[in-house]
Motif scaffolding. Structure first.
Motif, PDB file in Angstrom:
ATOM      1  N   GLY A   8      48.993  35.674  41.782  1.00  0.00           N
ATOM      2  CA  GLY A   8      48.287  35.197  40.378  1.00  0.00           C
ATOM      3  C   GLY A   8      47.610  33.814  40.316  1.00  0.00           C
ATOM      4  O   GLY A   8      48.240  32.710  40.693  1.00  0.00           O
ATOM      5  N   THR A  43      51.197  33.546  33.976  1.00  0.00           N
ATOM      6  CA  THR A  43      50.556  33.642  35.187  1.00  0.00           C
ATOM      7  C   THR A  43      51.417  34.583  36.216  1.00  0.00           C
ATOM      8  O   THR A  43      50.906  35.586  36.624  1.00  0.00           O
ATOM      9  CB  THR A  43      50.383  32.449  36.026  1.00  0.00           C
ATOM     10  N   SER A  47      50.281  38.734  36.719  1.00  0.00           N
ATOM     11  CA  SER A  47      49.890  39.256  38.223  1.00  0.00           C
ATOM     12  C   SER A  47      50.229  40.315  38.836  1.00  0.00           C
ATOM     13  O   SER A  47      49.671  41.060  39.628  1.00  0.00           O
ATOM     14  CB  SER A  47      50.653  37.917  39.250  1.00  0.00           C
TER      15      SER A  47
END
Length: 128
Positions: A8, A43, A47
């Motif tokens: 990510g 993040t 992801s």
């Protein structure tokens, strides 16, 4: 399907809203550690979000993070994550954070896959 290696990447500009001074984690107009934490979590969850079953999400359960360098307003902080382990419902991520001049932090983040409705109901049941 959750498999190790999923990556990510998210970035955020350093603005008055996410400085240590504004967020209450210090007195300086630099990227706040709580904002660094939020960027790392975002993040990681983003992801893997598309790889989870319908109605499932993930919740953060552990974070070991170093914030090693300041980033002033006007610059951008980027987080890159990699899913390094899948142990049942437990997900382990390596995170690296940097700005335009180099590294600003990094660490390991753990999340657990949950059924969103069951998890929300469990939280609400605490109200009594």
């Amino acid at each position: 399907m959750l498999e190790t290696g999923i990556r990510g990447r998210q970035s955020v500009a350093v603005t008055p809203e996410n400085t240590a001074k504004t967020m209450g984690s210090g007195t300086l107009n630099v990227f706040a550690t709580p904002a660094l934490v939020a960027l790392a979590e975002k993040t990681c969850w983003m992801s893997v979000a598309d790889a989870l079953d319908e109605g499932c999400g993930s919740v953060g359960t552990k974070l070991e993070l170093e914030h090693t360098a300041p980033t002033p307003m006007g610059m951008t902080v980027t987080c890159e994550s990699e899913l390094t382990a899948v142990e049942g419902r437990k997900l382990v991520f390596k995170v690296s954070l940097y700005d335009e001049k180099g590294p600003v932090g990094g660490g390991v983040h753990e999340r657990f896959v949950v059924n969103d409705a069951k998890f929300a109901a469990k939280a609400e049941s605490k109200k009594g």
